[in-house]
Design a protein around this motif. Structure first.
Motif, short mmCIF file in Angstrom:
data_model
loop_
_atom_site.label_atom_id
_atom_site.label_comp_id
_atom_site.label_asym_id
_atom_site.label_seq_id
_atom_site.Cartn_x
_atom_site.Cartn_y
_atom_site.Cartn_z
N ALA A 196 4.82 -7.68 5.95
CA ALA A 196 4.50 -9.02 5.45
C ALA A 196 4.56 -10.06 6.57
CB ALA A 196 5.48 -9.40 4.34
N LYS A 197 5.56 -9.96 7.43
CA LYS A 197 5.70 -10.92 8.51
C LYS A 197 4.53 -10.85 9.49
CE LYS A 197 8.80 -12.27 12.29
NZ LYS A 197 10.09 -11.97 12.97
N LYS A 198 4.09 -9.65 9.82
CA LYS A 198 3.02 -9.47 10.80
C LYS A 198 1.64 -9.35 10.16
CE LYS A 198 5.86 -7.44 14.45
NZ LYS A 198 5.52 -8.44 15.48
N GLN A 199 1.59 -9.33 8.81
CA GLN A 199 0.33 -9.19 8.09
C GLN A 199 -0.42 -7.92 8.52
OE1 GLN A 199 -1.17 -11.72 5.53
NE2 GLN A 199 1.04 -11.42 5.42
N ILE A 200 0.32 -6.81 8.56
CA ILE A 200 -0.21 -5.50 8.92
C ILE A 200 -0.17 -4.61 7.68
CG2 ILE A 200 0.16 -3.42 10.31
CD1 ILE A 200 1.55 -5.29 12.37
N PRO A 201 -1.29 -3.99 7.28
CA PRO A 201 -1.22 -3.07 6.14
C PRO A 201 -0.40 -1.84 6.49
CG PRO A 201 -3.39 -3.00 7.18
CD PRO A 201 -2.64 -4.11 7.85
N VAL A 202 0.50 -1.47 5.60
CA VAL A 202 1.34 -0.28 5.79
C VAL A 202 1.28 0.56 4.52
CG1 VAL A 202 3.66 0.60 6.14
CG2 VAL A 202 2.91 -1.42 7.41
N PHE A 203 0.71 1.76 4.64
CA PHE A 203 0.68 2.71 3.53
C PHE A 203 1.94 3.56 3.62
CE2 PHE A 203 -3.64 1.41 3.90
CZ PHE A 203 -4.21 1.55 2.65
N ALA A 243 0.85 -1.19 0.00
CA ALA A 243 0.00 0.00 0.00
C ALA A 243 0.88 1.24 0.00
CB ALA A 243 -0.91 -0.01 1.22
N VAL A 244 0.36 2.32 -0.57
CA VAL A 244 1.12 3.57 -0.63
C VAL A 244 0.15 4.74 -0.60
CG1 VAL A 244 1.14 3.78 -3.16
CG2 VAL A 244 3.07 4.69 -1.83
N CYS A 245 0.60 5.86 -0.03
CA CYS A 245 -0.17 7.10 -0.04
C CYS A 245 0.05 7.80 -1.37
CB CYS A 245 0.28 8.00 1.12
SG CYS A 245 0.03 7.29 2.76
N TYR A 246 -1.04 8.21 -1.99
CA TYR A 246 -0.93 8.86 -3.30
C TYR A 246 -1.57 10.23 -3.30
CZ TYR A 246 -1.84 10.07 -8.17
OH TYR A 246 -1.92 10.74 -9.37
N SER A 247 -0.79 11.22 -3.67
CA SER A 247 -1.26 12.57 -3.94
C SER A 247 -0.48 13.03 -5.16
CB SER A 247 -1.00 13.48 -2.73
OG SER A 247 -1.46 14.79 -2.96
N GLY A 248 -1.18 13.32 -6.24
CA GLY A 248 -0.50 13.49 -7.52
C GLY A 248 -0.18 14.90 -7.93
N PHE A 249 -0.15 15.85 -6.98
CA PHE A 249 0.09 17.24 -7.34
C PHE A 249 1.53 17.44 -7.81
CE2 PHE A 249 -3.48 17.31 -4.40
CZ PHE A 249 -4.40 18.06 -5.12
N ARG A 250 1.66 17.92 -9.02
CA ARG A 250 2.97 18.12 -9.64
C ARG A 250 3.43 19.56 -9.44
NH1 ARG A 250 3.33 14.15 -14.76
NH2 ARG A 250 1.94 12.50 -13.99
N ASP A 251 4.59 19.89 -9.99
CA ASP A 251 5.12 21.26 -9.87
C ASP A 251 4.09 22.24 -10.44
OD1 ASP A 251 7.31 19.93 -8.96
OD2 ASP A 251 8.64 20.47 -10.62
N GLY A 252 3.80 23.29 -9.69
CA GLY A 252 2.82 24.29 -10.12
C GLY A 252 1.39 23.92 -9.82
N GLN A 253 1.16 22.77 -9.18
CA GLN A 253 -0.18 22.33 -8.82
C GLN A 253 -0.30 22.25 -7.30
OE1 GLN A 253 -0.53 18.52 -10.80
NE2 GLN A 253 -0.81 19.45 -12.81
#
Length: 312
Positions: free
Chosen positions: A262-269, A14-24
């Protein structure tokens, strides 16, 4: 309690996504459909679960791209609730508003929570969980919302949407003031940042584990997700020792964290997919600008260079 088993979800990264680019930036120019599609195709080989911070125009584009392009992502959708009380303890001087602004924020927050519900029902096969706020109760926040109000938000969403409901917050408030909220949400979401607390990379994963265990010990009947954990790659010294941050340390923490997950089966964003130059102060080495696994021009940092090479 195992998160993935409780909610009948497959284990995946899992990953945190915010797509604001330069100038946004939020409230200004936002990423286009084509830019979001480019981002998601870049992320797709590596992550299944994405966290979005607000039910805003950017998130709407993300949901549209996933639906129209038939991408396999599952979304944790948040409502970014704004200050409903002044926080005179905010260390950088934010968090002070007049009563008219606070009243407007309360109205905006109610509207956002309704939008969260509506979108959850519009995209039930894409949105897998819902967050009723982000870092709005911690002592240093500039957008403080009373715990009782967050409890009300969580109860409202649970009544009108089928997805599990949470609130994303630094691990510390879960140890005390958020106990009433913990009993309402379907799972607890914590943030852990060893580098913000002046930990060296060699202490990092142990510190993250300690943060998680402190909360888990209090709520053994609740599933817990880590909805933010990351490592900056630059700092001007504001809150983070510049000697502790670089791409090598980010790579090491990412590797350790994914193994721990993975070892603890915990979701990590992991925080976060891309650098965002709009964040923080104007200083180019402001740490808030440098958490991405990719730079703002979408070139990969060291950890992703290795991942992409392995994939090829």
């Amino acid at each position: 309690m195992n998160f993935f088993e409780q909610f009948n979800l497959p284990f995946a990264k899992a990953v945190c996504y915010s797509g604001f680019r330069d100038g946004q930036q939020p409230g200004g120019v936002i990423p286009s459909y084509a830019e979001v599609k480019e981002d998601l195709l870049l992320l797709q080989p590596h992550w299944t679960y994405l966290r979005l911070y607000d039910c805003d125009a950017h998130a709407q584009t993300v949901l549209e791209v996933i639906a129209k392009e038939k991408l396999g992502f599952k979304i944790m959708l948040g409502a970014y609730i704004e200050a409903e009380m002044n926080n005179f303890g905010c260390p950088w001087g934010g968090g002070i508003y007049d009563e008219a602004q606070l009243t407007l924020n309360r109205q905006k927050n109610d509207a956002k929570i309704q939008r969260l519900i509506d979108w959850a029902n519009d995209f039930p096969h894409i949105i897998f969980s819902l967050s009723v706020g982000n870092e709005a109760c911690v002592d240093w926040t500039d957008h403080y919302v009373p715990v009782s109000r967050v409890v009300d938000f969580a109860m409202r969403v649970k009544q009108h949407a089928t997805q599990p409901v949470t609130f994303c917050e630094n691990y510390v408030p879960w140890l005390n003031k958020l106990e009433p909220l913990a009993e309402v949400v379907d799972f607890i979401s914590i943030h852990t940042y060893p580098v913000w607390e002046y930990k060296h990379i060699h202490e990092a994963i142990e510190y993250t584990n300690d943060n998680y265990n402190a909360v888990a010990k209090l709520y053994p009947h609740k599933a817990i997700a880590v909805t933010e954990a990351g490592w900056a790659t630059n700092s001007n010294g504001r809150g983070i020792d510049p000697g502790h941050v670089n791409e090598q340390n980010q790579q090491a923490y990412y590797k350790d964290l994914m193994e721990w997950s993975a070892k603890k089966q915990i979701p990590v964003f992991f925080f976060e997919a891309f650098d965002e130059k709009w964040k923080g102060s104007a200083h180019p080495l402001e740490p808030e600008k440098h958490w991405g696994l990719f730079r703002t021009d979408r070139t990969p940092k060291l950890v992703m260079q290795d991942a992409i090479s392995f994939q090829l």
